[in-house]
Structure formats: structure tokens, C-alpha cells
Motif scaffolding. Structure first.
Motif, PDB file in Angstrom:
ATOM      1  N   ARG A 306       0.812  -1.540   0.215  1.00  0.00           N
ATOM      2  CA  ARG A 306      -0.018  -0.005   0.247  1.00  0.00           C
ATOM      3  C   ARG A 306       1.177   1.258   0.221  1.00  0.00           C
ATOM      4  N   GLY A 307       0.692   1.692  -1.003  1.00  0.00           N
ATOM      5  CA  GLY A 307       1.535   2.951  -1.271  1.00  0.00           C
ATOM      6  C   GLY A 307       3.244   3.382  -1.404  1.00  0.00           C
ATOM      7  N   ALA A 308       3.246   1.503  -1.874  1.00  0.00           N
ATOM      8  CA  ALA A 308       4.609   1.157  -2.236  1.00  0.00           C
ATOM      9  C   ALA A 308       5.488   2.835  -2.939  1.00  0.00           C
ATOM     10  N   PRO A 309       6.688   2.760  -2.881  1.00  0.00           N
ATOM     11  CA  PRO A 309       7.188   3.391  -3.650  1.00  0.00           C
ATOM     12  C   PRO A 309       7.352   2.264  -5.030  1.00  0.00           C
ATOM     13  N   SER A 310       7.391   2.471  -6.266  1.00  0.00           N
ATOM     14  CA  SER A 310       7.225   1.848  -7.055  1.00  0.00           C
ATOM     15  C   SER A 310       8.489   0.949  -7.899  1.00  0.00           C
ATOM     16  N   ARG A 311       9.621   1.907  -7.222  1.00  0.00           N
ATOM     17  CA  ARG A 311      10.778   1.546  -7.550  1.00  0.00           C
ATOM     18  C   ARG A 311      11.394   0.008  -6.908  1.00  0.00           C
ATOM     19  N   ILE A 312      10.592  -0.258  -5.828  1.00  0.00           N
ATOM     20  CA  ILE A 312      10.753  -1.038  -5.110  1.00  0.00           C
ATOM     21  C   ILE A 312      10.844  -2.391  -6.095  1.00  0.00           C
ATOM     22  N   PHE A 313       9.541  -2.646  -7.305  1.00  0.00           N
ATOM     23  CA  PHE A 313       8.912  -3.988  -8.050  1.00  0.00           C
ATOM     24  C   PHE A 313       9.832  -3.717  -9.384  1.00  0.00           C
ATOM     25  N   LEU A 314      10.531  -2.648  -9.341  1.00  0.00           N
ATOM     26  CA  LEU A 314      11.380  -1.814 -10.912  1.00  0.00           C
ATOM     27  C   LEU A 314      12.751  -3.049 -10.203  1.00  0.00           C
ATOM     28  N   ALA A 315      13.478  -1.983  -9.482  1.00  0.00           N
ATOM     29  CA  ALA A 315      14.335  -3.215  -8.462  1.00  0.00           C
ATOM     30  C   ALA A 315      14.137  -4.897  -8.273  1.00  0.00           C
ATOM     31  N   ASP A 316      13.404  -5.278  -8.239  1.00  0.00           N
ATOM     32  CA  ASP A 316      13.144  -6.831  -7.891  1.00  0.00           C
ATOM     33  C   ASP A 316      12.797  -6.975  -9.282  1.00  0.00           C
ATOM     34  N   ALA A 317      12.460  -6.615  -9.837  1.00  0.00           N
ATOM     35  CA  ALA A 317      12.442  -7.690 -11.179  1.00  0.00           C
ATOM     36  C   ALA A 317      13.899  -7.231 -11.767  1.00  0.00           C
ATOM     37  N   ARG A 318      14.604  -6.187 -11.213  1.00  0.00           N
ATOM     38  CA  ARG A 318      16.179  -6.362 -12.286  1.00  0.00           C
ATOM     39  C   ARG A 318      17.307  -7.279 -11.608  1.00  0.00           C
ATOM     40  N   ALA A 319      16.560  -7.796  -9.937  1.00  0.00           N
ATOM     41  CA  ALA A 319      17.189  -9.215  -9.101  1.00  0.00           C
ATOM     42  C   ALA A 319      17.078 -10.283  -9.730  1.00  0.00           C
ATOM     43  N   ARG A 320      15.575 -10.765 -10.156  1.00  0.00           N
ATOM     44  CA  ARG A 320      15.041 -11.614 -10.659  1.00  0.00           C
ATOM     45  C   ARG A 320      15.607 -11.626 -12.528  1.00  0.00           C
ATOM     46  N   VAL A 321      16.032 -10.994 -13.245  1.00  0.00           N
ATOM     47  CA  VAL A 321      16.570 -11.220 -14.876  1.00  0.00           C
ATOM     48  C   VAL A 321      18.025 -11.197 -13.850  1.00  0.00           C
ATOM     49  N   GLU A 322      18.626 -10.419 -12.926  1.00  0.00           N
ATOM     50  CA  GLU A 322      19.980 -11.097 -12.793  1.00  0.00           C
ATOM     51  C   GLU A 322      20.544 -12.291 -12.313  1.00  0.00           C
ATOM     52  N   ALA A 323      19.425 -12.870 -11.082  1.00  0.00           N
ATOM     53  CA  ALA A 323      19.484 -14.085 -10.775  1.00  0.00           C
ATOM     54  C   ALA A 323      19.043 -15.208 -11.315  1.00  0.00           C
ATOM     55  N   LYS A 324      18.326 -14.937 -13.258  1.00  0.00           N
ATOM     56  CA  LYS A 324      19.152 -16.423 -14.543  1.00  0.00           C
ATOM     57  C   LYS A 324      20.096 -15.541 -15.190  1.00  0.00           C
ATOM     58  N   GLY A 325      21.296 -14.838 -14.772  1.00  0.00           N
ATOM     59  CA  GLY A 325      22.485 -14.182 -15.282  1.00  0.00           C
ATOM     60  C   GLY A 325      22.196 -13.455 -16.496  1.00  0.00           C
ATOM     61  N   GLY A 326      21.045 -12.410 -16.179  1.00  0.00           N
ATOM     62  CA  GLY A 326      20.713 -11.121 -17.593  1.00  0.00           C
ATOM     63  C   GLY A 326      21.389 -10.243 -17.104  1.00  0.00           C
ATOM     64  N   ARG A 327      21.562  -9.220 -17.960  1.00  0.00           N
ATOM     65  CA  ARG A 327      21.824  -8.246 -17.474  1.00  0.00           C
ATOM     66  C   ARG A 327      21.051  -7.243 -18.431  1.00  0.00           C
ATOM     67  N   VAL A 328      20.717  -6.355 -17.816  1.00  0.00           N
ATOM     68  CA  VAL A 328      19.506  -5.002 -18.513  1.00  0.00           C
ATOM     69  C   VAL A 328      20.018  -4.308 -19.454  1.00  0.00           C
ATOM     70  N   ILE A 329      20.138  -4.135 -20.859  1.00  0.00           N
ATOM     71  CA  ILE A 329      21.409  -3.238 -21.134  1.00  0.00           C
ATOM     72  C   ILE A 329      20.569  -2.244 -21.534  1.00  0.00           C
ATOM     73  N   HIS A 330      18.999  -1.942 -22.560  1.00  0.00           N
ATOM     74  CA  HIS A 330      18.601  -0.823 -22.530  1.00  0.00           C
ATOM     75  C   HIS A 330      16.643  -0.957 -22.435  1.00  0.00           C
ATOM     76  N   VAL A 331      16.321   0.163 -21.879  1.00  0.00           N
ATOM     77  CA  VAL A 331      14.905  -0.056 -21.108  1.00  0.00           C
ATOM     78  C   VAL A 331      14.371   1.465 -22.606  1.00  0.00           C
ATOM     79  N   ASP A 332      12.816   1.625 -22.735  1.00  0.00           N
ATOM     80  CA  ASP A 332      12.283   2.388 -23.911  1.00  0.00           C
ATOM     81  C   ASP A 332      10.637   2.380 -22.962  1.00  0.00           C
ATOM     82  N   GLY A 333      10.617   3.830 -22.969  1.00  0.00           N
ATOM     83  CA  GLY A 333       9.486   3.680 -22.816  1.00  0.00           C
ATOM     84  C   GLY A 333       8.844   5.378 -23.019  1.00  0.00           C
TER      85      GLY A 333
END
Ligand code: MG
Length: 395
Positions: A306-333
């Protein structure tokens, strides 16, 4: 198609290379000849490989073969001659002694051109299968000139008919062997390549497209270029994920977009801080690893968010990607809204995303558009966002 035989001419003494045979110089961790043998052995159309060497180089030759990783059963050694022509002849006579059929294609290749590849070998085999003798050529990029003894220009030959000749040169075995024997019997030992020898023996020699990667190592600078191109490249695969999100307007005094609080006469309705751009980005990241969506990992029913800053969700998604050996190289929104104006906040939004994802500004797209007063966004009922993310994984 029957496999071709490959003769590697490796008996040169490196007279233009500080006295050290260039085929044994180290480049990218092993001798030039080692790289060539490894590449040749990996080309499925190539059968026996005959390496013609100078007796003084026996130890270096054995080391190069061992470090190529090629099967010793595929690689044979023949003694070099006093000239390149004689060395090739020795390779051909070795094949004759082994009973190679006359129709087999023989490729003759310089050891100082390590970047042999399957595409050129296929072109060579196709051309020689049809004409009996064929050479790889490249057009001349530069203007050419003839000079007199004083170095003054005498003419500029028409370069459209001129070509640079490379190796591998490809021949049917029977005719090329006969041509070599004939020229030797006529005491002609001055041919610098097998195509000119074959042409002198009356054979028709055709051409096929060469490859600039097949440059010959002649100078130190060539060795540096070969070194760069022979470095093992780390293989990467990339995946792209997509995300979409929308939140409706409600009572309030600011909206949160891309982690930035933007003053506005309304707010966005949502369980967390209702940031459609970071939610879309989060889904885009999760999409690259097939790991569900934001609602699955952070259910609106869970009071923790409730009321959480959404950067928490984005950071969690990054950690999930990195746990699979991935590296985020680009985003576009892209943010879709009539109000508020996004332009003044674009850099601040990119800063937040860069901080959470560890990306530099040039790897982050932040864009905004109105919806031309159409639909819910156009009626100012809410704000939508779409995003893609590109993630690199080891191949
Ligand atoms: Mg959302």
C-alpha cells in the motif's frame, strides 16, 4: 560433395617479418597457424589438411598442431621446398602418394591468412567444381598507378579489370598436379601462386568473391589486426520484453511517473504509488525471463505494498533478471497522457530509472505523447504507459 583436401603453405621464413616465420607468431593466445588449423578443421567441407613446413620449424609446427585442438588424424605434414611453388608441389605429391582421386578439389591456402571461413570455402568449392580452377578476388578500392624508376607517375591503369588475389585457391587435383609437374619439368620455378602456374599451363582459371577477413599477415600491423579478430568473442543473446499499464485519475495533488512526483490537480488511483511507467517497465523486465507479471509478484491484496514506491517493484524485477544471468542493457518507455506535461521531468525520470537499473542515460528512453484527446487518456481519465526492455544473457 566429396570433401576437399587443404594444403596449407607454411614453409615461409618470414624474410619480410623480422626473420621470424609469421605463421608461428602468437596472436590471441596461440600461434597464427594454430588458429588457422582450428578453423579449417571445423569447416565440414574440408577433409585432409596437409601442412607444408620448413624442417627448422618442426618443434613449433608440432606445438601449433597440438594447440589447434584439431584431430591429429586429419592433419598431415609435408616438407617445404626452396620456393612457394615447390612447397605446394610437395603437398600435391603427398596427396598423390596417398591416392587422392583426380576429381577431388584441392584448396591451396597461405598459413599467414588465418581467418579462413566456411563461406569462402563453399564459394571456392562451387567455383572449382564448375570450372576446375578458381581463385578468390577482391576489387581494388584505391586508384592504382604505374611509376617509372624515379617514382614518377607514368599511368593509371583502369582498375575495373584489376583484382586483388587471395587464397584459398581451388583446383581439381589431377589438373593442378599435372600443371605443377609440367612447369617443374620446364624448369619454371618462379610462380608466386598456383593460379598463375595453372594459367601458364593452359588451364582456364575463374574467380569468385574473396573476403577482406582473409588478409595476409605481412607486417606487424597485420598481426595486430589478426590478433583483434582472432580474440574469442563472448557470445551473447538478447531478449526483449514488453509492458503496458494504466491508472485512472482520482482526487489528489500529484502523480508519480517514472519515480518522480509531479505536481498536478489530480492523482492516480492505485494500491502502490500508481506509477504506470515503472509498472510497465517492471512487466517488460519480467517478460524477458518469462516470470509472470507485476500483479503476480506484488498482489494488490497484499497490504505491504500500500503506497509503496514502485521502484521497489522495478528493482525486484532487475534482481530476478540478474538471478537468471541476465543484464539489463536498455529500456524504452512512452507515457500516454494529455496532462501533466512530462517534458520538464524527463531527465529526472531517466535518472531514477538509471539508478534502479544501473543504466547510463543513453540506454534509457523516456518519451511522452498525448492521445490526441481520443479515448480514456484523451478524455483525461487516466495515464497509460508502455515500455520495452532489452536484456543480454550469455549465449
Ligand atoms: Mg499498475
Amino acid at each position: 560433395m566429396a570433401k576437399a583436401a587443404l594444403i596449407v603453405v607454411a614453409a615461409g621464413r618470414g624474410t619480410r617479418f623480422g626473420g621470424e616465420p609469421k605463421q608461428y607468431r602468437e596472436a590471441a593466445g596461440r600461434p597464427v597457424l594454430s588458429h588457422l588449423l582450428a578453423r579449417a578443421a571445423a569447416i565440414p567441407q574440408i577433409g585432409p589438411i596437409i601442412v607444408v613446413t620448413h624442417p627448422d620449424d618442426n618443434a613449433q609446427y608440432r606445438d601449433a598442431v597440438m594447440r589447434s585442438g584439431a584431430s591429429p588424424e586429419q592433419i598431415f605434414n609435408a616438407p617445404g621446398g626452396f620456393t612457394r611453388q615447390q612447397s605446394v608441389r610437395n603437398g600435391l605429391e603427398f596427396l598423390a602418394g596417398a591416392g587422392l582421386p583426380d576429381q577431388t578439389i584441392v584448396l591451396v591456402h597461405d598459413a599467414a591468412r588465418p581467418l579462413l571461413n566456411e563461406v569462402v570455402v563453399l564459394r571456392a568449392l562451387l567455383a572449382a567444381s564448375s570450372s576446375g580452377a578458381a581463385i578468390p578476388v577482391l576489387p581494388l578500392a584505391d586508384t592504382v598507378a604505374t611509376l617509372d624508376a624515379s617514382g614518377a607517375l607514368t599511368s593509371n591503369p583502369d582498375r575495373s579489370a584489376l583484382r586483388i588475389v587471395q587464397t584459398p585457391q581451388a583446383f581439381r587435383f589431377g589438373p593442378v598436379l599435372a600443371a605443377h609437374r609440367e612447369m617443374a619439368a620446364k624448369d619454371r620455378h618462379d610462380f608466386t601462386d598456383d593460379a598463375s602456374l595453372c594459367a601458364a599451363a593452359g588451364l582456364r582459371v575463374t574467380s569468385f568473391e574473396g573476403d577482406s577477413a582473409l588478409f595476409k599477415i605481412t607486417l606487424e600491423s597485420d598481426l595486430a589486426r589478426a590478433e583483434a579478430e582472432l580474440q574469442p568473442r563472448s557470445r551473447l543473446i538478447t531478449r526483449t520484453g514488453f509492458g503496458y499499464d494504466v491508472h485512472a485519475f482520482t482526487e489528489g495533488d500529484h502523480v508519480t511517473l517514472g519515480g518522480v512526483a509531479i505536481p498536478h490537480e489530480r492523482a492516480l488511483l492505485g494500491h502502490s504509488d500508481a506509477d504506470p511507467l515503472l509498472h510497465a517497465l517492471t512487466d517488460a523486465l519480467l517478460g524477458t525471463i518469462g516470470d509472470g507479471d507485476i500483479g503476480q509478484h506484488f498482489p494488490p491484496s497484499d497490504p505491504r505494498w500500500r503506497g509503496a514506491p514502485s521502484r521497489i517493484f522495478l528493482a525486484d524485477a532487475r534482481a530476478r533478471v540478474e538471478a537468471k544471468g541476465g543484464r539489463v542493457i536498455h529500456v524504452d518507455g512512452t507515457i500516454v497522457c494529455e496532462v501533466p506535461k512530462i517534458g520538464p521531468h524527463r531527465a529526472a525520470i531517466a535518472d531514477v530509472i538509471g539508478e534502479v537499473l544501473g543504466l547510463s542515460a543513453d540506454a534509457i528512453g523516456v518519451k511522452a505523447t498525448t492521445n490526441e484527446k481520443l479515448g480514456f487518456a484523451g478524455r483525461k481519465e487516466g495515464i497509460a504507459a508502455m515500455a520495452i526492455a532489452t536484456v543480454a544473457f550469455p549465449g
